[in-house]
Design an enzyme around this catalytic site. Sequence first.
Site, PDB file in Angstrom:
ATOM      1  N   SER A 159       1.303  -1.246   0.312  1.00  7.96           N
ATOM      2  CA  SER A 159      -0.121  -0.121  -0.502  1.00  7.96           C
ATOM      3  C   SER A 159       1.159   1.446  -0.352  1.00  7.96           C
ATOM      4  O   SER A 159       1.395   1.448  -1.069  1.00  7.96           O
ATOM      5  CB  SER A 159      -0.927   0.134   1.113  1.00  7.96           C
ATOM      6  OG  SER A 159      -2.012   1.057   1.152  1.00  7.96           O
ATOM      7  N   ASP A 243      -9.244  -6.524  -3.156  1.00  9.40           N
ATOM      8  CA  ASP A 243      -8.942  -5.534  -2.403  1.00  9.40           C
ATOM      9  C   ASP A 243      -9.637  -4.861  -2.437  1.00  9.40           C
ATOM     10  O   ASP A 243     -10.727  -3.756  -3.231  1.00  9.40           O
ATOM     11  CB  ASP A 243      -7.771  -4.750  -3.350  1.00  9.40           C
ATOM     12  CG  ASP A 243      -6.965  -4.015  -2.061  1.00  9.40           C
ATOM     13  OD1 ASP A 243      -7.373  -3.302  -1.785  1.00  9.40           O
ATOM     14  OD2 ASP A 243      -5.620  -3.302  -2.481  1.00  9.40           O
ATOM     15  N   HIS A 275      -7.311  -6.366   0.467  1.00  5.60           N
ATOM     16  CA  HIS A 275      -6.196  -5.019   0.975  1.00  5.60           C
ATOM     17  C   HIS A 275      -5.048  -5.773   1.865  1.00  5.60           C
ATOM     18  O   HIS A 275      -3.966  -5.359   1.885  1.00  5.60           O
ATOM     19  CB  HIS A 275      -6.226  -4.087   1.131  1.00  5.60           C
ATOM     20  CG  HIS A 275      -6.124  -2.809   1.335  1.00  5.60           C
ATOM     21  ND1 HIS A 275      -5.136  -1.934   0.114  1.00  5.60           N
ATOM     22  CD2 HIS A 275      -4.851  -1.961   2.313  1.00  5.60           C
ATOM     23  CE1 HIS A 275      -4.029  -1.246   0.623  1.00  5.60           C
ATOM     24  NE2 HIS A 275      -3.932  -1.376   1.289  1.00  5.60           N
TER      25      HIS A 275
END
Length: 320
Positions: A159, A243, A275
Amino acid sequence: MVGLLKALVYGAGGMAVVGLAALVALQERLVYVPVLPGLPRAYSITPSRLRLVYEDVWLRAADGVRLHSWFLRHSPTCRGPTILFFQENAGNIAHRLECVRLMMQRLQCNVFMLSYRGYGESEGYPSQSGITKDAQAALDHLVQRKDIDTSRIVIFGRSLGGAVGAVLAKNNPDKVSALILENTFTSILDMAGIMLPFLRWFIGGSSSKGPKLLNCVVRSPWSTLDVVAEVKQPILFLSGLQDELVPPSHMKMLYDKAIENNRNCRFVDFPSGMHMDTWMSGGDRYWRTIHLFLDQYSPEVQSCDASCASEIANDEPGSC
């Protein structure tokens, strides 16, 4: 009737102005979340709780900010790759220890975990320019260590950590052997339009078709799509197709951009990956994918002795 319509228009306009003003003033709090709601800022556990051998490492960024980090060694006799681990935007490095424990077992690697400024025990306040300095300080520390193979430093970023890692890899082509990105966004500019749809007409990254009138007010754009185009090292893209925060299309766009100038790119998706849990839901295939990538682009030097081989054989295989 006309007066009522004018009042509604002015009211909506006023609310939009107030909303944008709040966004500008509070954007760092939206991008960087060092403390999860209901939890203290302090580390909930240390690596010793998971029986991991580690040392506390204190660094100074180029602007003088004092940073905390953990160096976790796989074993004293093996000089495997060293993963420079960059976390997501929320929480601290203690929340990633279970993932790192499996990473060390499955990949036979050392791991260096950096607390960004303002996170964990690090001083300062997070920002793009500041965290970029923090990442450089971590890498500079690793290349000076005598107890690791400095030719096998690999960046792993998930991320926000992927955005951080991409910048660091681009800026240090001779110090980083490979880059691994997981569930990373094309840019914060693009994410702003996803989280707040009305903004997509005013803010957007290089892939956006909007007027981008407000891009200049975003202090942490993290334009990963532009950065990966300049990364020379091999890149592995790990994408969780479920995600719920970053659209999986962002990872595909990053891969498509990178491979234009870098043929040493690999893209692997995981149908059930969300995610934060792709490393778990991906199962053995997730770890095998990374292992094969490291074998190809950060190969092991056959220098382990018999005791080291025994240690590796006795590692728990782990499951995700």
